[in-house]
Design an enzyme around this catalytic site. Structure first.
Site, PDB file in Angstrom:
ATOM      1  N   LYS A  21       0.829  -1.211   0.000  1.00 29.54           N
ATOM      2  CA  LYS A  21       0.000   0.000   0.000  1.00 29.54           C
ATOM      3  C   LYS A  21       0.861   1.258   0.000  1.00 29.54           C
ATOM      4  CE  LYS A  21      -4.301  -1.684   2.082  1.00 29.54           C
ATOM      5  NZ  LYS A  21      -5.293  -1.452   3.142  1.00 29.54           N
ATOM      6  N   LYS A  47      -6.637 -10.406  -7.584  1.00 27.30           N
ATOM      7  CA  LYS A  47      -7.804 -10.547  -6.712  1.00 27.30           C
ATOM      8  C   LYS A  47      -8.855  -9.475  -7.006  1.00 27.30           C
ATOM      9  CE  LYS A  47      -7.663  -8.997  -2.292  1.00 27.30           C
ATOM     10  NZ  LYS A  47      -8.091  -8.919  -0.914  1.00 27.30           N
ATOM     11  N   LYS A  56     -11.804  -3.884  -3.799  1.00 27.81           N
ATOM     12  CA  LYS A  56     -12.460  -2.576  -3.755  1.00 27.81           C
ATOM     13  C   LYS A  56     -11.533  -1.489  -4.252  1.00 27.81           C
ATOM     14  CE  LYS A  56     -14.152  -3.428   0.588  1.00 27.81           C
ATOM     15  NZ  LYS A  56     -13.759  -2.958   1.882  1.00 27.81           N
TER      16      LYS A  56
HETATM   17  P1  ADP Z   1     -10.568  -5.342  -0.563  1.00 25.06           P
HETATM   18  O1  ADP Z   1      -9.255  -6.049  -0.876  1.00 25.06           O
HETATM   19  O2  ADP Z   1     -11.525  -5.469  -1.665  1.00 25.06           O
HETATM   20  O3  ADP Z   1     -10.374  -3.920  -0.087  1.00 25.06           O
HETATM   21  P2  ADP Z   1     -10.779  -6.076   2.162  1.00 25.06           P
HETATM   22  O4  ADP Z   1      -9.290  -6.086   2.256  1.00 25.06           O
HETATM   23  O5  ADP Z   1     -11.539  -4.998   2.863  1.00 25.06           O
HETATM   24  O6  ADP Z   1     -11.204  -6.117   0.638  1.00 25.06           O
HETATM   25  O7  ADP Z   1     -11.287  -7.494   2.615  1.00 25.06           O
HETATM   26  C1  ADP Z   1     -12.348  -7.758   3.488  1.00 25.06           C
HETATM   27  C2  ADP Z   1     -12.510  -9.245   3.614  1.00 25.06           C
HETATM   28  O8  ADP Z   1     -12.905  -9.816   2.358  1.00 25.06           O
HETATM   29  C3  ADP Z   1     -11.219  -9.966   4.016  1.00 25.06           C
HETATM   30  O9  ADP Z   1     -11.553 -11.007   4.916  1.00 25.06           O
HETATM   31  C4  ADP Z   1     -10.699 -10.534   2.728  1.00 25.06           C
HETATM   32  O10 ADP Z   1      -9.934 -11.709   2.925  1.00 25.06           O
HETATM   33  C5  ADP Z   1     -11.983 -10.811   1.951  1.00 25.06           C
HETATM   34  N1  ADP Z   1     -11.754 -10.629   0.519  1.00 25.06           N
HETATM   35  C6  ADP Z   1     -11.441  -9.475  -0.089  1.00 25.06           C
HETATM   36  N2  ADP Z   1     -11.306  -9.640  -1.426  1.00 25.06           N
HETATM   37  C7  ADP Z   1     -11.530 -10.956  -1.657  1.00 25.06           C
HETATM   38  C8  ADP Z   1     -11.547 -11.758  -2.847  1.00 25.06           C
HETATM   39  N3  ADP Z   1     -11.312 -11.238  -4.034  1.00 25.06           N
HETATM   40  N4  ADP Z   1     -11.827 -13.065  -2.721  1.00 25.06           N
HETATM   41  C9  ADP Z   1     -12.086 -13.599  -1.516  1.00 25.06           C
HETATM   42  N5  ADP Z   1     -12.090 -12.908  -0.359  1.00 25.06           N
HETATM   43  C10 ADP Z   1     -11.832 -11.598  -0.423  1.00 25.06           C
END
Ligand code: ADP
Ligand code: TRP
Length: 356
Positions: A127, A219, A222
Site C-alpha cells: 500500500k 484478486k 475494492k
Molecule cells: P478489498 O481487498 O476489496 O479492499 P478487504 O481487504 O476490505 O477487501 O477485505 C475484506 C474481507 O474480504 C477480508 O476477509 C478478505 O480476505 C476478503 N476478501 C477481499 N477480497 C476478496 C476476494 N477477491 N476473494 C475472496 N475474499 C476476499
C-alpha cells in the site's frame, strides 16, 4: 422492524462457545469477493460461535479518505452485513470507532511493538508504494490497530483470508511476546498468568478467492480503480450483465477448472458454481462444452438471482434508519462491555493509575 431485545450473547449462555471477531473496512460497497470469501462464512459461524463483527472505520482512514463518504460507507457496510445474513440477535454488530477502547489499546500496544515488525508487513509495503510520498503513520500502524480489535474481545479465532494471515500472526506475537510474557503477573508457580488471549486463525473454506473480472490473476478488490473488475453486492441487474459481458475471456471454447493458462475460465466457472449453488463438478460438467457467448449470460443470470434477495433486504434496511441505528447502538453496548474490561486488565498490568 423489531429491534433486538435479546440478551448480549455473552449473557445468553453462549460464553462457552469459542469467540470469533472479524471486520471489513467501509471503503465502498462490498463485492462478490468480500461476500463469498468472508461474510458468507461469518454467517455460518453464527450457529457455532460467539460472533463479533465490526465495521472497521478507523482502518478506513489509513489511506486518504473523503469525509462526506465515510459515514455513508459505514452504514452501507453495516447494512450489507445484515443483508448477507448476519443476525443481530446472534451476533454483536458494531462500528469500531464507537468503542473507544480500540484506539486506546492500540496506543498501549504501539508502545511495546517493535517498529521493524511493522516495517516488514507485506500489506504495508504494497500500500505504501501505491501512496507514493504521502504515506501516513496510520498506514504503518494498521496491523497494531487490528491487533487491538482482536485482542480486546479475547477472540479465540479470527476468520481471515490469506492476505491477512501475517497481521494475525503479528497480533499473536504482540499478545504473547510483548504483553503476556512481559507484563503477566506471576502465579504461585512462578509462571506468568496471561493477560490477553492469543488468537488462532480460522482458515476459511477453500475455493472462495474471487479474482478480478478483468484479470484472472489478480484478486477482485475494492481498491482496483477499474469498476468493471468487480461486481458489487449493490450492482443492479443490467450493470451485472454488462460487467460480465465485458469480462476478460480467452479464445478457447469450454469452461474448465485448473488450467494455469486459463485463469479467467477457472475464476468465472468457480463464480458460477458458487452463485448457482452447484458443486464444482456439476458446474464443470455443465459448462465443459459451452462457448463464452452461452456461458456469460448464464453466469449473469446466476449472479443476479443470487444477489436479488440480498439487495431486497438491503433496501428494506436502508429505508429504516432507526432500526439500523438501534442495532449499532446495542452492538456498541455489548462490544464496549467486553472491550472495556480487557482494556482495564491491560492498563492495570502496565501500571496505569486506576480510573475508579
Ligand atoms: P478489498 O481487498 O476489496 O479492499 P478487504 O481487504 O476490505 O477487501 O477485505 C475484506 C474481507 O474480504 C477480508 O476477509 C478478505 O480476505 C476478503 N476478501 C477481499 N477480497 C476478496 C476476494 N477477491 N476473494 C475472496 N475474499 C476476499
Ligand atoms: N485488515 C482486515 C482486512 O483488510 C480488516 C480488519 C480490521 C480485521 N480489523 C480486523 C479483520 C480484525 C479481522 C479482525 O480485511
Amino acid at each position: 422492524m423489531p429491534v433486538n431485545s435479546a440478551q448480549p450473547p455473552g449473557a445468553a449462555g453462549l460464553t462457552q462457545r469459542p469467540r470469533v471477531l472479524s471486520g471489513v473496512q467501509p471503503t465502498g460497497a462490498l463485492h462478490l469477493g468480500n461476500w463469498l470469501g468472508a461474510i458468507r462464512n461469518w454467517v455460518d459461524l453464527q450457529s457455532s460461535h460467539d460472533t463479533f463483527f465490526c465495521v472497521v472505520d478507523l482502518h478506513a482512514i489509513t489511506v486518504p479518505h473523503e469525509p462526506a463518504q465515510l459515514a455513508e460507507d459505514t452504514l452501507t457496510t453495516a447494512a450489507l452485513y445484515l443483508a448477507c445474513g448476519i443476525d443481530p440477535q446472534r451476533s454483536t454488530v458494531f462500528v469500531q470507532s464507537h468503542v473507544s477502547a480500540h484506539s486506546e489499546l492500540c496506543w498501549l500496544l504501539n508502545c511495546v511493538t517493535p517498529l521493524n515488525w511493522l516495517e516488514r508487513m507485506i500489506q504495508f509495503k504494497e500500500k505504501a508504494v501505491k501512496q507514493g510520498s504521502d504515506v501516513s503513520a496510520g498506514l504503518l500502524d494498521y496491523p497494531v490497530l487490528m491487533a487491538a480489535d482482536i485482542l480486546l474481545y479475547d477472540a479465540d479465532r479470527v476468520p481471515v483470508g490469506e492476505d491477512q494471515k501475517q497481521h494475525l500472526e503479528l497480533a499473536r506475537d504482540i499478545a504473547q511476546q510483548r504483553i503476556n510474557s512481559r507484563f503477566g503477573p506471576k502465579g504461585s508457580d512462578g509462571e506468568r498468568i496471561p493477560i490477553l488471549k492469543v488468537p488462532e486463525p480460522l482458515i476459511l473454506r477453500e475455493g472462495a478467492r474471487v479474482m478480478s473480472l478483468t484479470d484472472g490473476r489478480s484478486k477482485m478488490s475494492k481498491s482496483d480503480p477499474n469498476e468493471g473488475s468487480r461486481i458489487t453486492l449493490l450492482d443492479p441487474p443490467e450493470l451485472i450483465s454488462r460487467k460480465i459481458k465485458r469480462a476478460k475471456t480467452d479464445p478457447q471454447m469450454g469452461l474448465e477448472f485448473g488450467n494455469p493458462e486459463r485463469p479467467e475460465a477457472d475464476n468465472l466457472l468457480a463464480l458460477y458454481a458458487l452463485l448457482a449453488g452447484r458443486s464444482r463438478e456439476a458446474a464443470a460438467a455443465e459448462c465443459a462444452a459451452m462457448g463464452w457467448g452461452t456461458f456469460k449470460p448464464l453466469l449473469a443470470e446466476a449472479a443476479v438471482a443470487a444477489l436479488a434477495p440480498l439487495q431486497e433486504r438491503y433496501s428494506e434496511l436502508r429505508s429504516d434508519p432507526l432500526y439500523l441505528a438501534e442495532v449499532l447502538r446495542q452492538g456498541r453496548e455489548r462490544a464496549s462491555s467486553v472491550a472495556d474490561a480487557t482494556l482495564a486488565r491491560v492498563r492495570h498490568a502496565l501500571g496505569f493509575l486506576s480510573r475508579s
